[in-house]
Design a protein around this motif. Structure first.
Motif, PDB file in Angstrom:
ATOM      1  N   ALA A 250       0.838  -1.200   0.000  1.00  0.00           N
ATOM      2  CA  ALA A 250       0.000   0.000   0.000  1.00  0.00           C
ATOM      3  C   ALA A 250       0.872   1.249   0.000  1.00  0.00           C
ATOM      4  O   ALA A 250       0.640   2.210  -0.740  1.00  0.00           O
ATOM      5  CB  ALA A 250      -0.914  -0.004   1.214  1.00  0.00           C
ATOM      6  N   GLU A 251       1.887   1.211   0.844  1.00  0.00           N
ATOM      7  CA  GLU A 251       2.761   2.372   0.980  1.00  0.00           C
ATOM      8  C   GLU A 251       3.499   2.643  -0.341  1.00  0.00           C
ATOM      9  O   GLU A 251       3.555   3.770  -0.821  1.00  0.00           O
ATOM     10  CB  GLU A 251       3.768   2.094   2.100  1.00  0.00           C
TER      11      GLU A 251
ATOM     12  N   ASN B 255      10.492  10.621   2.668  1.00  0.00           N
ATOM     13  CA  ASN B 255       9.317  11.442   2.974  1.00  0.00           C
ATOM     14  C   ASN B 255       9.666  12.416   4.095  1.00  0.00           C
ATOM     15  O   ASN B 255       9.860  12.024   5.240  1.00  0.00           O
ATOM     16  CB  ASN B 255       8.166  10.523   3.378  1.00  0.00           C
TER      17      ASN B 255
ATOM     18  N   ILE C 214      10.204   7.600   6.355  1.00  0.00           N
ATOM     19  CA  ILE C 214       9.600   8.838   6.835  1.00  0.00           C
ATOM     20  C   ILE C 214      10.435   9.373   8.000  1.00  0.00           C
ATOM     21  O   ILE C 214      10.811   8.623   8.896  1.00  0.00           O
ATOM     22  CB  ILE C 214       8.109   8.636   7.178  1.00  0.00           C
TER      23      ILE C 214
ATOM     24  N   GLY D 234      -4.459   9.229  -1.713  1.00  0.00           N
ATOM     25  CA  GLY D 234      -3.892   7.888  -1.640  1.00  0.00           C
ATOM     26  C   GLY D 234      -4.976   6.828  -1.685  1.00  0.00           C
ATOM     27  O   GLY D 234      -4.880   5.836  -2.401  1.00  0.00           O
TER      28      GLY D 234
ATOM     29  N   ARG E 119       1.330  10.575   5.951  1.00  0.00           N
ATOM     30  CA  ARG E 119       1.635   9.438   5.071  1.00  0.00           C
ATOM     31  C   ARG E 119       0.606   9.376   3.953  1.00  0.00           C
ATOM     32  O   ARG E 119      -0.596   9.438   4.189  1.00  0.00           O
ATOM     33  CB  ARG E 119       1.632   8.141   5.872  1.00  0.00           C
ATOM     34  N   GLU E 120       1.116   9.203   2.756  1.00  0.00           N
ATOM     35  CA  GLU E 120       0.270   9.238   1.564  1.00  0.00           C
ATOM     36  C   GLU E 120      -0.890   8.224   1.576  1.00  0.00           C
ATOM     37  O   GLU E 120      -2.002   8.562   1.185  1.00  0.00           O
ATOM     38  CB  GLU E 120       1.177   9.027   0.348  1.00  0.00           C
ATOM     39  N   PRO E 121      -0.677   6.961   2.011  1.00  0.00           N
ATOM     40  CA  PRO E 121      -1.813   6.032   1.965  1.00  0.00           C
ATOM     41  C   PRO E 121      -2.964   6.475   2.861  1.00  0.00           C
ATOM     42  O   PRO E 121      -4.077   6.003   2.707  1.00  0.00           O
ATOM     43  CB  PRO E 121      -1.231   4.715   2.467  1.00  0.00           C
TER      44      PRO E 121
ATOM     45  N   ARG F 202      10.745  13.772  -1.013  1.00  0.00           N
ATOM     46  CA  ARG F 202       9.345  14.041  -1.329  1.00  0.00           C
ATOM     47  C   ARG F 202       8.660  14.627  -0.108  1.00  0.00           C
ATOM     48  O   ARG F 202       8.898  14.196   1.007  1.00  0.00           O
ATOM     49  CB  ARG F 202       8.656  12.744  -1.721  1.00  0.00           C
TER      50      ARG F 202
ATOM     51  N   TYR G  48       3.027   7.995  -7.447  1.00  0.00           N
ATOM     52  CA  TYR G  48       2.468   9.020  -8.312  1.00  0.00           C
ATOM     53  C   TYR G  48       2.641  10.388  -7.675  1.00  0.00           C
ATOM     54  O   TYR G  48       2.967  10.496  -6.502  1.00  0.00           O
ATOM     55  CB  TYR G  48       0.972   8.761  -8.519  1.00  0.00           C
TER      56      TYR G  48
ATOM     57  N   SER H  14      -4.109   9.475   2.996  1.00  0.00           N
ATOM     58  CA  SER H  14      -4.692  10.704   2.468  1.00  0.00           C
ATOM     59  C   SER H  14      -5.818  10.334   1.510  1.00  0.00           C
ATOM     60  O   SER H  14      -5.839   9.235   0.968  1.00  0.00           O
ATOM     61  CB  SER H  14      -3.624  11.506   1.731  1.00  0.00           C
TER      62      SER H  14
ATOM     63  N   ALA I 193       1.218   3.985  -2.948  1.00  0.00           N
ATOM     64  CA  ALA I 193       0.779   5.355  -2.697  1.00  0.00           C
ATOM     65  C   ALA I 193       1.876   6.380  -2.996  1.00  0.00           C
ATOM     66  O   ALA I 193       1.591   7.560  -3.128  1.00  0.00           O
ATOM     67  CB  ALA I 193       0.323   5.501  -1.260  1.00  0.00           C
ATOM     68  N   TYR I 194       3.107   5.925  -3.083  1.00  0.00           N
ATOM     69  CA  TYR I 194       4.178   6.861  -3.429  1.00  0.00           C
ATOM     70  C   TYR I 194       4.634   6.704  -4.875  1.00  0.00           C
ATOM     71  O   TYR I 194       5.735   7.074  -5.231  1.00  0.00           O
ATOM     72  CB  TYR I 194       5.351   6.699  -2.464  1.00  0.00           C
TER      73      TYR I 194
END
Lengths: 686, 473
Positions: free
Chosen positions: A28-29, A93, A49, B83, B76-78, A73, A35, B80, A32-33
């Motif tokens: 998932a992580e 991050n 992070i 995400g 954290r992006e997921p 990022r 794009y 959001s 999610a990174y």
């Protein structure tokens, strides 16, 4: 062929630094990174992070040792794919690093960590009566670090400059994990400017000392409706030529207005095809009123249909809501929207708009055009459906053609959105192979193994067809005979390894005596008369022109340079970085490298973020990186109030090159041919 | 035969892909033809849209990030909205094979809807998320919760009794026993609330019992309004119900208690969608019965979460045509207390605001601002009463960290969210926080009592009543 797992070996080391919960490799992580707000996608191998600035450098060291790419990022809102991990690697991050460390109103500086949201800084500054000038549309959700790395700007760019112009000092972690602090007024080549629009390819910005500006007492906005876009642009040209300080100058075309105003469109004359938003600010009400009056006059001369003035905050916001409503309204018209960007010289704006409209019509695309009339930027907001392959294809082709329009008009394919992945191919169309190779050299000096945000900015595929087309059309490389001679001489000296002492008028650089090994190379022969483009407010000057003579010539035309009084030639002032203010007005530069290659990095637009910031790199280069042939300078209307003073003078004697100055020197001039004594001792000790 | 057809379309897709000039840039473009089976419809703001269409509208601009409570807490992006949208889209496109990958990302969504308001394309991320949870992670609440819900649905009186027994235990100083019985776990108040002493002095008489006599439908011929007693008002804050009905009576004339059931949100927010539909059906039936008797009236709720949920009843029945129509008629007559009063229709008061110096601020309930778009009305009214005393706090539309919409949100995220809210309240040195949701009010109050005891939060109805009492002509 097989994807290899490079991270798990390092996991233990990384976890030791940042903690177990902060190194993430789950699907998932990683997804999610993969794009950002641009059109590209690629998955990283891990996401780290950070909770503390001090954790970044050790992590970068580990990664660079293991030769794993890393991409800084934060909010990930950039529009050109700047944070896409094209070669895999690790996403750093840094969005938790969002402390405003201090605000110093006396020095007018704020120190912030890279992850501070632009809007949060504005809110912190507001009670103190200050603001941070870069105001990109994404200000409420993009970070200062990102703004600087992309060199972002917004409507206020016209008066207050972009993010790079408002950066005083940067803390940068270079790709080998070293922490450096560079200031824009340091002696020697300006590395702050170079890092400022490098999108993380040269280093990671972790802290920034940014300039803060006091709020003006009064802000007034005028909206003016026109029957043609030409009239609107003419009016804006004339307004800028009056020398009135304009805070923002925006233009919108008919489609943009229609979607934004919707039902209230009928409140305006039905012949309206364009609208200007002009904003002024100042502390003197009388002056402001006078300026407003003359602006209204100019608008009515250009057959403006309606002119509205807003003086209260509410009215102002209402006028701005027309412009700010364009994106939301267009977003709801179709499933997806893509925002394109490019800069052209202001004078050709109407032609550029027309050509873009033709392209959009050809590909049956709907788009609203938003134009920063003051800076010459055009933002087509194209709506489409991403799930429709035909739509996607049409948008892609149209975007490329639009980019070519910008370039064929001697403009720049991007200014505030960065290059990232989506626009890197356009560099091929702007620059020759020599120029691109030169950019690669700079990248190599900082990042030998291509680990820091790899494959961004610089084109990976060769596609120079358009370059030749465009350049033949515009005769970009037509040089004066003296310059040809100089280049030939330099080539000869390069082949015979003859060292040169670059001298011009000799104001700044006290060169040693000519010897057998070192020969003078006089650049004062570069003295063709300056070419002034009064409408575009730029002047092209040969390096050998005397600064004060230039100023006098400009004064005769009613123009002036917004820099303090300086002696010597233009080339000398820049090469010696006599006063850092010169960087504010330097728009483009033509140089000859030590090996005799002619490089043209000059675009006569107010902002161009194509490639690295070469102009700033040559400010303070002391002739050791190459010879400056000519420059494009921004001029302003002379209204007799040039009260600028030199705050700081730099001296060559004080110059101690740092590691990266030396690395750049080695990359650009490996044989140490130009002004060899400056770097001589440092190169030897290395 | 069918296989052949599939082969053919697959070939076409390959051909279409080849047509595209492929570079690293556009590997993500998906083709609609691929996902025909994902035509699940979600219903949002009177617009039907398939799940996939909704999710793929996202342009990934990132505007939703900072206002999302779970993103700004975790960065954290997921976590959001952007995400979540992307992950869901990839799941629907079969690019993510295992739905469990998304679990953490979806369960951290507070469903507050702030992203919806911020988004240019108005993507209903909360609806998308809850639909995906429904599709891919069907889960049932635990035994106690389930029993409590069933009792609430079928035997409301027994439920009241049960609750009173629990409250009695709290009164006599044995809250642990009450916890074992656990009936109030479904009221949007679970153990977290208990720790924060919201139920220190639980009411032994519920709102419906108090108001029954005054607002019964026995001798009334025509009514203007029907009061919908939300669970949180009814069982925890009967005073708010009293204030609301007083206000309604004074301004709109005769009205009655709806004698309603739970709106169904408590069932939905702990994952029991079937039960939520049952609740909705009962309420709709009750509404129809009243309508037959009295004609036209409005249903007023003083809990914005319930009001917003009831306004979305249609979404529960999107595949049931008959009920959908009935739900739509019901939803049309629902009114939130926050949108009911304006400066014009409220009783004229004299020199209000001038008598004392204080700072009053308004906290938007997520259900009111993001679902029903109620923003101006309550502000205008408070501003009218308070004059210079009213001050807008930063991020007033952000969630305060109660979880009426999703009971599975991790405690850590809620904590950071509510901390931020208290910080913002304190930053304008507020004395009074007005809000239109009872859960929101209780949450803010319990946090305020810990960190910023100077201020208190009160319900919008209570505020209006107090204003009226104070400054009536």
């Amino acid at each position: 062929m097989f994807k290899e797992d490079r991270i798990s070996e390092l996991l233990r080391e990384l976890v030791k630094i940042v903690g177990v919960a902060n190194v993430m490799t789950d699907e998932a992580e990683l997804t999610a990174y993969s794009y950002d707000a641009g059109q590209s996608m690629a998955q990283p191998e891990a996401v780290i992070i950070f909770n503390n600035v001090n954790e970044i450098a050790p992590v970068v060291k580990i990664l660079s040792k293991a030769k794993i790419p890393f991409i800084p990022r934060m909010a990930g809102t950039n529009l050109t794919g700047g944070v896409i991990p094209l070669k895999g690697g690790v996403i750093l991050n840094m969005s938790r690093l969002n402390k405003i460390i201090y605000i110093d109103t006396k020095e007018r500086v704020a120190l912030v960590e890279a992850g501070v949201i632009n809007g949060d800084l504005q809110r912190a500054l507001k009670p103190l009566g200050y603001f941070y000038a870069p105001d990109p549309a994404s200000a409420d959700f993009s970070t200062i670090g990102g703004n600087i790395a992309e060199n972002a700007g917004g409507p206020c760019h016209l008066q207050y400059g972009s993010a790079a112009d408002n950066t005083v000092k940067l803390e940068v972690i270079t790709p080998n994990g070293e922490i450096n602090i560079w200031a824009y007024n340091d002696n020697g080549p300006d590395l702050t400017g170079l890092i400022s629009q490098s999108e993380g390819t040269l280093g990671i910005i972790t802290k920034a000392w940014v300039k803060i500006t006091p709020f003006p007492k009064y802000v007034c906005t005028v909206s003016a409706a026109f029957a043609t876009i030409e009239n609107a642009i003419n009016a804006s040209d004339q307004i800028l030529n009056t020398g009135i300080k304009i805070r923002a100058l925006e233009a919108m075309d008919k489609i943009a207005l229609e979607v934004s105003l919707k039902k209230s469109f009928f409140l305006f004359p039905h012949t309206m095809k364009a609208m200007l938003l002009i904003e002024l600010d100042g502390n003197n009400k009388e002056v402001l009123d006078k300026d407003l009056e003359s602006i209204r006059n100019i608008c009515s001369i250009n057959s403006c249909l309606v002119c509205e003035t807003a003086e209260t905050e509410e009215e102002r916001l209402r006028l701005w809501s027309i412009r700010n409503g364009i994106l939301p309204a267009l977003s709801q018209m179709a499933p997806n929207i893509v925002i394109e960007e490019g800069y052209v010289p202001r004078t050709v704006l109407p032609i550029a708009v027309k050509s873009i409209r033709e392209i959009l019509k050809k590909y049956r695309l709907t788009a609203g055009l938003l134009i920063h009339a003051g800076t010459g930027a055009i933002h087509p907001h194209i709506v489409f459906d991403k799930r429709n392959s035909q739509d996607v294809r049409r948008v892609k082709i149209a975007r490329n053609e639009i980019t070519k329009v910008y370039l064929s008009m001697n403009g720049s394919s991007t200014g505030t959105y960065g290059i990232g992945v989506d626009k890197r191919v356009s560099l091929n169309w702007m620059y020759s192979t020599d120029e691109i190779n030169f950019l690669y050299k700079i990248k190599g000096a900082f990042d030998h193994f291509n680990l820091a945000n790899p494959d961004k900015i610089l084109p990976v595929n060769d596609d120079t067809k358009l370059f030749e087309e465009v350049n033949r059309k515009h005769e970009r490389s037509v040089l004066q005979p003296q310059a040809h001679t100089l280049i030939a001489e330099m080539r000869y000296r390069y082949e015979h390894k003859i060292k040169s002492i670059i001298v011009c008028s000799g104001t700044y650089l006290q060169a040693p005596q000519e010897t057998m090994e070192m020969k003078y190379l006089n650049t004062s022969i570069l003295n063709t008369p300056p070419v002034l483009n009064k409408k575009n407010l730029t002047v092209k000057v040969s390096a050998g022109t005397n600064t004060e003579e230039l100023r006098q010539a400009l004064n005769k035309e009613g123009m002036d340079l917004a820099i303090p009084k300086m002696d010597g030639t233009v080339g000398g002032v820049i090469a010696a970085k006599y006063s850092p203010e010169i960087m504010r007005i330097l728009l483009g530069i033509e140089i000859v490298t030590p090996s005799g290659e002619y490089l043209n990095f000059s675009v006569p637009t107010l902002k161009s973020a194509t490639g690295f910031n070469i102009c700033n790199l040559y400010c303070g280069s002391y002739g050791a990186y190459g010879v400056i042939l000519s420059t494009i300078l921004q001029v302003c209307n002379s209204n007799g109030n040039n009260d600028l003073h030199i705050n700081q003078k730099t001296k060559l004697d004080d110059f101690v090159p740092n590691k990266y100055h030396i690395l750049l020197k080695q990359a650009i001039d490996p044989n140490n041919l130009l002004n060899p004594w400056i770097y001589d001792s440092y190169l030897k000790t290395k | 035969m069918n296989d052949k057809k599939n082969d053919k379309s697959a070939l076409e897709i390959v051909k279409a892909r080849r047509e595209l000039d492929y570079s690293a840039d556009d590997s993500q473009f998906a083709f609609k033809e691929y996902f025909e089976n994902n035509d699940k419809v979600i219903f949002t703001e009177n617009k039907e849209i398939t799940l996939y269409d909704a999710a793929s509208q996202c342009n990934r601009c990132g505007e939703c990030q900072e206002i999302c409570p779970s993103y700004s807490a975790s960065k954290r992006e997921p976590f959001s909205p952007r995400g979540r949208n992307q992950l869901i889209r990839l799941l629907l496109e079969n690019k993510i094979k295992n739905a469990n990958v998304l679990k953490e990302s979806l369960y951290t969504c507070l469903s507050c809807g702030a992203c919806k308001t911020q988004c240019h394309s108005r993507i209903p991320v909360d609806a998308i998320v809850s639909e995906v949870i429904k599709l891919y992670f069907p889960h049932k609440p635990g035994f106690i919760k389930k029993t409590a819900l069933k009792t609430l649905l079928n035997f409301p009186l027994l439920y009241s009794l049960w609750l009173k027994v629990c409250y009695l235990f709290i009164w006599i100083g044995m809250p642990s026993l009450a916890k074992v019985l656990g009936v109030y776990s479904i009221l949007g108040i679970n153990t977290l609330y208990e720790k924060e002493n919201i139920l220190k002095k639980p009411p032994m008489l519920f709102a419906t019992e108090i108001l029954k006599k005054q607002f019964s439908d026995a001798h009334k011929r025509s009514i203007r309004w029907v009061y919908f007693a939300a669970c949180s008002t009814n069982y925890i804050q009967p005073k708010v119900a009293k204030d609301t009905t007083t206000l309604l009576k004074r301004h709109f004339g005769e009205g009655i208690l709806a004698d309603n059931f739970c709106c169904g949100l408590s069932a939905q927010s702990c994952g029991d969608y079937a039960q939520a539909i049952q609740f909705a059906k009962k309420n709709i039936e009750r509404y129809e019965a009243l309508k037959q008797k009295f004609g036209r009236f409005i249903i007023v709720s003083d809990c914005s979460s319930c009001a917003s949920f009831m306004k979305k009843y249609e979404a529960l029945f999107y595949d049931d045509e008959e009920w959908r129509e009935r739900a739509s008629a019901f939803a049309a007559s629902v009114k939130d207390i926050a949108e009911l009063f304006t400066v014009d229709n409220f009783i004229k008061l004299q020199d209000c605001g001038s008598k004392e110096k204080r700072t009053v601020t308004y906290q938007d309930a997520c259900g009111a601002v993001h679902d029903q778009h109620i923003f101006e009305a309550p502000r205008n009214l408070i501003n009218h009463f308070e004059k210079d005393n009213f001050k807008e706090m930063p991020y007033s539309t952000a969630c305060a960290g109660c979880f009426t919409f999703n009971q599975d949100v991790p405690e850590k995220i809620l904590k950071i969210t509510s901390d931020k809210k208290i910080k913002n309240i304190a930053s304008i040195q507020s004395d009074l926080v007005v809000t239109s949701d009872v859960c929101c009010m209780m949450k803010i109050n319990s946090e305020l009592s810990k960190y910023y005891p100077h201020a208190t939060a009160i319900h919008y109805s209570t505020y209006l009543t107090s204003m009226e009492n104070k400054y009536k002509k």
